[in-house]
Design an enzyme around this catalytic site. Structure first.
Site, PDB file in Angstrom:
ATOM      1  N   GLY A  77     -11.236  -9.297  -1.519  1.00 52.66           N
ATOM      2  CA  GLY A  77     -10.136  -9.816  -0.695  1.00 52.66           C
ATOM      3  C   GLY A  77      -9.700 -11.210  -1.104  1.00 52.66           C
ATOM      4  O   GLY A  77      -8.521 -11.450  -1.410  1.00 52.66           O
TER       5      GLY A  77
ATOM      6  N   GLY B 269     -13.855  -3.280   0.119  1.00 55.25           N
ATOM      7  CA  GLY B 269     -15.234  -2.802   0.210  1.00 55.25           C
ATOM      8  C   GLY B 269     -15.592  -1.764  -0.842  1.00 55.25           C
ATOM      9  O   GLY B 269     -16.700  -1.764  -1.376  1.00 55.25           O
TER      10      GLY B 269
ATOM     11  N   ARG C 264       0.820  -1.213   0.000  1.00 56.70           N
ATOM     12  CA  ARG C 264       0.000   0.000   0.000  1.00 56.70           C
ATOM     13  C   ARG C 264       0.857   1.268   0.000  1.00 56.70           C
ATOM     14  O   ARG C 264       0.447   2.282  -0.572  1.00 56.70           O
ATOM     15  CB  ARG C 264      -0.944  -0.004   1.206  1.00 56.70           C
ATOM     16  CG  ARG C 264      -2.095  -0.950   0.987  1.00 56.70           C
ATOM     17  CD  ARG C 264      -3.103  -0.900   2.099  1.00 56.70           C
ATOM     18  NE  ARG C 264      -4.357  -1.485   1.647  1.00 56.70           N
ATOM     19  CZ  ARG C 264      -5.327  -1.903   2.441  1.00 56.70           C
ATOM     20  NH1 ARG C 264      -5.200  -1.799   3.754  1.00 56.70           N
ATOM     21  NH2 ARG C 264      -6.429  -2.416   1.946  1.00 56.70           N
TER      22      ARG C 264
ATOM     23  N   LYS D  95     -21.284 -16.663  -0.187  1.00 56.35           N
ATOM     24  CA  LYS D  95     -22.721 -16.523   0.047  1.00 56.35           C
ATOM     25  C   LYS D  95     -23.409 -15.531  -0.861  1.00 56.35           C
ATOM     26  O   LYS D  95     -22.866 -14.465  -1.170  1.00 56.35           O
ATOM     27  CB  LYS D  95     -22.942 -16.069   1.489  1.00 56.35           C
ATOM     28  CG  LYS D  95     -22.612 -17.134   2.501  1.00 56.35           C
ATOM     29  CD  LYS D  95     -22.898 -16.605   3.888  1.00 56.35           C
ATOM     30  CE  LYS D  95     -22.843 -17.721   4.926  1.00 56.35           C
ATOM     31  NZ  LYS D  95     -23.096 -17.194   6.271  1.00 56.35           N
TER      32      LYS D  95
HETATM   33  P1  ADP Z   1     -14.176 -12.012  -1.980  1.00 55.85           P
HETATM   34  O1  ADP Z   1     -13.432 -11.829  -0.672  1.00 55.85           O
HETATM   35  O2  ADP Z   1     -13.223 -12.064  -3.146  1.00 55.85           O
HETATM   36  O3  ADP Z   1     -15.294 -11.025  -2.167  1.00 55.85           O
HETATM   37  P2  ADP Z   1     -15.853 -14.057  -0.837  1.00 55.85           P
HETATM   38  O4  ADP Z   1     -15.395 -13.652   0.527  1.00 55.85           O
HETATM   39  O5  ADP Z   1     -17.246 -13.766  -1.203  1.00 55.85           O
HETATM   40  O6  ADP Z   1     -14.849 -13.473  -1.934  1.00 55.85           O
HETATM   41  O7  ADP Z   1     -15.712 -15.623  -1.014  1.00 55.85           O
HETATM   42  C1  ADP Z   1     -14.542 -16.343  -0.772  1.00 55.85           C
HETATM   43  C2  ADP Z   1     -14.808 -17.605  -0.001  1.00 55.85           C
HETATM   44  O8  ADP Z   1     -15.780 -18.414  -0.646  1.00 55.85           O
HETATM   45  C3  ADP Z   1     -13.579 -18.446   0.131  1.00 55.85           C
HETATM   46  O9  ADP Z   1     -13.251 -18.564   1.499  1.00 55.85           O
HETATM   47  C4  ADP Z   1     -13.977 -19.797  -0.456  1.00 55.85           C
HETATM   48  O10 ADP Z   1     -13.470 -20.893   0.257  1.00 55.85           O
HETATM   49  C5  ADP Z   1     -15.483 -19.744  -0.338  1.00 55.85           C
HETATM   50  N1  ADP Z   1     -16.103 -20.688  -1.258  1.00 55.85           N
HETATM   51  C6  ADP Z   1     -16.081 -20.689  -2.590  1.00 55.85           C
HETATM   52  N2  ADP Z   1     -16.750 -21.718  -3.096  1.00 55.85           N
HETATM   53  C7  ADP Z   1     -17.208 -22.442  -2.056  1.00 55.85           C
HETATM   54  C8  ADP Z   1     -17.982 -23.641  -1.926  1.00 55.85           C
HETATM   55  N3  ADP Z   1     -18.396 -24.306  -2.994  1.00 55.85           N
HETATM   56  N4  ADP Z   1     -18.272 -24.066  -0.678  1.00 55.85           N
HETATM   57  C9  ADP Z   1     -17.837 -23.372   0.389  1.00 55.85           C
HETATM   58  N5  ADP Z   1     -17.116 -22.255   0.341  1.00 55.85           N
HETATM   59  C10 ADP Z   1     -16.799 -21.781  -0.867  1.00 55.85           C
HETATM   60 MG    MG Z   2     -13.883 -12.436   1.325  1.00 57.76          MG
END
Ligand code: ADP
Ligand code: MG
Length: 394
Positions: free
Chosen positions: A350, A373, A36, A193
């Protein structure tokens, strides 16, 4: 675009207040990742070489309006000086005198803005106090610009204002990806989710030609179609929401791609015994942890006919092998197409950044946002207050 850049400003002899994000990770008093700080160097160097005096404004941690000695920016001033290659003077919360005492090439680093409750409250009085320290305002902290704080919002209205190099780069990349993209546009949305990404999905289906849904959230969409997803991560209570998003996509002419085949296992651990099955054949005692090879082939086909890609969220549980396979394969395809000049690829989030780093392709994407975010809010189609505040005629 309505915002100015450093090239539009006369910086010579001016004191330039620069909002930056140097909220770096620190362990045992040592900065463990200087990325950063490195990323603000272009802005700092430009101002200093143009004869201006840089005054850095930043936050660190979440002191919630109180002085928390462990969160003082004094602790990282030495590292900032080392990385930027300019002498740094740190100023405690009584900023004013320090500005007068600056000599030669010295840069001023103001104490953690969030020690003052006026920062997060977007307090006009605190903004005025900051404004009194300088002649020009530069925002180089896109990652803090989804919050209307005194240093990102109110202050921008009090001085001639512009975007720093990093901010300008980020805004241009985002504009190319969703604001005014070359079509067709494909979005990949994965991750854990649906509930955390409702606004994002709702916005994307109105903007992109194809939406690839992967990761845990794909299970919710599959379940909403009546498919049994066994013990998979799934938000069954969001079935109606998933169907509404699918309907909104259909109305907008956006095609949604769900996994055709999936990799399933009975344990969530590295090297877990696994098999590839059709999406509708997940065994009752198993979890879907990744998209399968047919799904990847389908995604690759969509990439091949697309000109622009925006990506947030891994396609599977990428942290544990071998459930990183679909994410890696799709990421490598996007990287290769970008390198060949056939695709504009922008990614953020992230875990997405970690996944792309793990796949070794971050440098080959057009732009990988580390803004967290702020990147997500931008993908949700929201106006970021710190960006909007720069967007004015003066
Ligand atoms: P970002 O931080 O890039 O926005 P998210 O936090 O929404 O991404 O999602 C990342 C998480 O989703 C990871 O920890 C990954 O393990 C989980 N994940 C992805 N696919 C699955 C799955 N099929 N079942 C459970 N967890 C999952
Ligand atoms: Mg995440």
């Amino acid at each position: 675009m309505g915002w100015k850049t450093l090239d539009d400003m006369d910086l010579n002899g001016k004191r330039v207040l620069v909002r930056v994000d140097i909220n770096v990770p620190v362990e045992n008093g040592k900065v463990t990742d200087t990325t950063r700080i490195e990323r603000i160097a272009a802005t700092v160097d430009h101002i200093q070489h143009a004869g201006g005096t840089v005054i850095l404004m930043a936050h660190f941690g979440r002191p919630k309006g109180k002085v928390v000695p462990e969160m003082s920016l004094e602790h990282i001033a030495g590292t900032v000086a080392e990385v930027l290659g300019w002498p740094i003077v740190w100023a405690d919360s009584d900023y004013r005198d320090a500005v007068k005492e600056l000599e030669g090439d010295e840069i001023l680093l103001l104490e953690n803005l969030r020690f003052n409750p006026g920062e997060e409250a977007n307090d006009p009085e605190f903004a005025k106090r900051l404004a009194s320290l300088g002649d020009i305002y530069v925002n180089d902290a896109f990652s803090a610009s989804h919050r209307a704080h005194a240093s990102t919002e109110a202050l921008a209205h009090l001085l001639p204002a512009c975007a720093g190099r990093l901010m300008a780069e980020e805004l241009s990349a985002l504009e190319k990806a969703l604001g005014n993209p070359e079509r067709p546009v494909v979005a990949v949305v994965g991750g854990a989710k649906v509930s955390t990404k409702l606004d994002l999905l709702g916005n994307l289906v109105t903007k992109v030609d194809t939406l690839v849904i992967g990761g845990g959230m794909a299970n919710t969409f599959l379940a909403a179609q009546g498919i049994d997803v066994g013990k998979s991560l799934c938000e069954h209570d969001l079935a109606d929401t998933a169907r509404a998003i699918a309907q909104k996509a259909a109305d907008a002419g956006c095609e949604i791609l769900l996994p055709r085949d999936v990799v399933v296992a009975t344990a969530f651990k590295a090297g877990a015994e696994n098999q590839t099955v059709k999406a509708e054949d997940c065994p009752a005692d198993a979890m879907i942890l990744d998209a399968g090879p047919d799904s990847v082939a389908h995604i690759v086909q969509v990439f091949e006919r697309s000109k622009t890609l925006v990506w947030n969220g891994p396609l599977g549980a990428f942290e544990i092998e071998p459930f990183d396979a679909a994410t890696n394969a799709a990421a490598r395809k996007a990287a290769a197409m970008t390198k060949a000049g056939d695709l504009v690829s922008v990614a953020g989030g992230g875990d997405t950044v970690s996944a792309l780093n793990q796949a070794g392709v971050s440098d080959d994407f057009s732009y990988v946002s580390s803004a967290g975010g702020a990147f997500l809010e931008w993908m949700e189609g929201k106006t970021l207050p710190g960006v909007a505040a720069l967007d004015q005629d003066r």
